[in-house]
Design a protein around this motif. Structure first.
Motif, short mmCIF file in Angstrom:
data_model
loop_
_atom_site.label_atom_id
_atom_site.label_comp_id
_atom_site.label_asym_id
_atom_site.label_seq_id
_atom_site.Cartn_x
_atom_site.Cartn_y
_atom_site.Cartn_z
N MET A 52 7.76 -2.94 3.09
CA MET A 52 8.72 -3.01 1.99
C MET A 52 8.58 -1.82 1.04
SD MET A 52 8.79 -5.66 -1.21
CE MET A 52 7.36 -4.80 -1.91
N VAL A 53 7.33 -1.54 0.64
CA VAL A 53 7.12 -0.45 -0.32
C VAL A 53 7.49 0.89 0.30
CG1 VAL A 53 5.41 0.77 -1.71
CG2 VAL A 53 5.34 -1.72 -1.57
N MET A 54 7.11 1.11 1.56
CA MET A 54 7.43 2.39 2.20
C MET A 54 8.92 2.58 2.39
SD MET A 54 4.37 3.28 4.92
CE MET A 54 3.92 1.65 5.50
N LEU A 55 9.64 1.52 2.69
CA LEU A 55 11.08 1.63 2.88
C LEU A 55 11.81 1.85 1.57
CD1 LEU A 55 11.64 -1.15 5.58
CD2 LEU A 55 11.93 1.32 5.90
N GLU A 56 11.31 1.25 0.49
CA GLU A 56 11.99 1.34 -0.81
C GLU A 56 11.53 2.52 -1.66
OE1 GLU A 56 11.53 -2.37 -2.82
OE2 GLU A 56 12.83 -3.48 -1.41
N TRP A 57 10.25 2.90 -1.51
CA TRP A 57 9.68 3.90 -2.42
C TRP A 57 9.15 5.13 -1.70
CZ3 TRP A 57 4.33 5.11 -3.73
CH2 TRP A 57 4.21 5.85 -4.92
N GLY A 58 8.77 4.96 -0.46
CA GLY A 58 8.18 6.07 0.29
C GLY A 58 6.74 5.77 0.63
N SER A 59 6.06 6.73 1.20
CA SER A 59 4.67 6.52 1.61
C SER A 59 3.83 6.05 0.43
CB SER A 59 4.09 7.80 2.19
OG SER A 59 2.75 7.58 2.63
N CYS A 60 3.00 5.04 0.67
CA CYS A 60 2.20 4.45 -0.41
C CYS A 60 0.72 4.47 -0.06
CB CYS A 60 2.66 3.03 -0.70
SG CYS A 60 2.56 1.91 0.71
N GLY A 61 0.33 5.38 0.82
CA GLY A 61 -1.07 5.43 1.19
C GLY A 61 -1.46 6.75 1.83
N GLN A 62 -2.74 7.02 1.77
CA GLN A 62 -3.34 8.15 2.47
C GLN A 62 -4.46 7.59 3.34
OE1 GLN A 62 -2.17 11.31 2.25
NE2 GLN A 62 -0.62 10.66 0.75
N TYR A 76 -1.46 3.06 -3.00
CA TYR A 76 -0.91 3.17 -4.35
C TYR A 76 0.57 2.85 -4.31
CZ TYR A 76 -0.01 7.75 -2.19
OH TYR A 76 0.35 8.76 -1.32
N SER A 77 1.12 2.40 -5.44
CA SER A 77 2.53 2.02 -5.47
C SER A 77 2.97 1.84 -6.91
CB SER A 77 2.74 0.71 -4.69
OG SER A 77 2.23 -0.38 -5.42
N PRO A 78 4.27 1.68 -7.14
CA PRO A 78 4.73 1.31 -8.48
C PRO A 78 4.09 -0.03 -8.86
CG PRO A 78 6.57 2.05 -7.13
CD PRO A 78 5.40 1.91 -6.21
N PRO A 79 3.61 -0.16 -10.09
CA PRO A 79 2.91 -1.38 -10.47
C PRO A 79 3.77 -2.64 -10.38
CG PRO A 79 3.29 0.04 -12.37
CD PRO A 79 3.61 0.84 -11.17
N GLY A 80 5.10 -2.50 -10.49
CA GLY A 80 5.98 -3.66 -10.37
C GLY A 80 5.94 -4.30 -9.00
N ASP A 81 5.45 -3.58 -8.01
CA ASP A 81 5.34 -4.12 -6.65
C ASP A 81 3.99 -4.78 -6.39
OD1 ASP A 81 7.90 -3.31 -5.90
OD2 ASP A 81 7.20 -1.32 -5.31
N VAL A 82 3.14 -4.82 -7.41
CA VAL A 82 1.78 -5.33 -7.25
C VAL A 82 1.60 -6.58 -8.11
CG1 VAL A 82 -0.68 -4.76 -7.41
CG2 VAL A 82 0.98 -2.97 -6.88
N PRO A 83 1.72 -7.78 -7.53
CA PRO A 83 1.65 -9.01 -8.33
C PRO A 83 0.40 -9.13 -9.19
CG PRO A 83 2.46 -9.50 -6.13
CD PRO A 83 2.04 -8.06 -6.11
#
Length: 226
Positions: A52-62, A76-83
């Motif tokens: 979900m995060v990668m499709l909506e925001w882009g790569s979220c990890g290294q 890592y990701s936008p904080p709104g995606d992290v409950p």
């Protein structure tokens, strides 16, 4: 030893360390996690969240590999995606920041500079994307954490799934919301901040420590042989 760090992709989830593939400490609301524990598959939930995060925001990890084997990852990701990001005494994350949730290293990678290299890769990615800051909830460990880690090293919980505050400060993060247990730290991603020099200095120190450890082991082996 050959180390590589690449952005996480949808078809590269098998390169994550084993714990990180199944850990949903950050990705699921704790109450929902408790209710679904008996019938939910953590690995499926984690894959769904990452997708979900990668499709909506882009790569979220290294992801780091050593000689082709999983060695560590940073997520890592936008904080709104992290409950769980809303539940700390030092919440909320600043509106201009991306949240670093996970820094996971396999035991064999902890003396090879993988941690600082992952942070450098995260920062490079976010600077390129125009992000202003990177924040993280650190943990200040106590004796109880060492005991619980020894008993249940693969279970999810703060001691197992959060990033040590000392490590974050070594990487140049600064405390912006103090707490005895869960401080929130911030790294400004201004191009003039000097983060690269900070990370490279930390990496050099880790490599020196690793070299000294190897020398010490070889010395003891030689002494034992005599």
């Amino acid at each position: 030893m050959s180390m590589r760090i690449n952005p996480l992709t949808l078809d590269g989830l098998d390169q994550l360390p084993r714990h990180s593939r199944r850990c949903v400490f950050w990705e699921m609301d704790p109450s929902a996690l408790r209710r679904s524990r008996e019938f939910s598959d953590p690995e499926f939930e984690k894959e769904a969240w990452l997708s979900m995060v990668m499709l909506e925001w882009g790569s979220c990890g290294q992801v780091a590999t050593l000689n082709g084997k999983p060695a560590g990852c940073a997520l890592y990701s936008p904080p709104g995606d992290v409950p769980r990001a809303k539940l700390f005494p030092t919440s909320p994350v600043s509106p201009d920041a991306v949240l670093l949730t996970t820094m996971r290293l396999e035991p064999a990678a902890r003396l090879d500079g993988v941690g600082p290299s992952l942070i450098q890769a995260v920062v490079s990615d976010l600077v390129r994307r125009g992000v202003r800051a990177l924040e993280a909830f650190g943990i200040v460990r106590g004796p109880e954490d060492e005991e619980s880690a020894g008993k249940a090293g693969h279970e999810c919980g703060p001691a197992e799934c959060m990033i040590e505050a000392d490590f974050l400060e070594d990487m140049g993060f600064e405390v912006v919301a103090a707490h005895r247990r869960y401080p929130r730290l911030r790294l400004e991603l201004d191009r003039d901040h000097g983060w690269k020099a900070d990370v490279e200095a930390a990496l050099e120190q880790l490599l020196i420590a690793a070299s000294l450890t190897v020398v010490d082991i070889e010395h003891k082996s030689t002494v034992g042989a005599h």
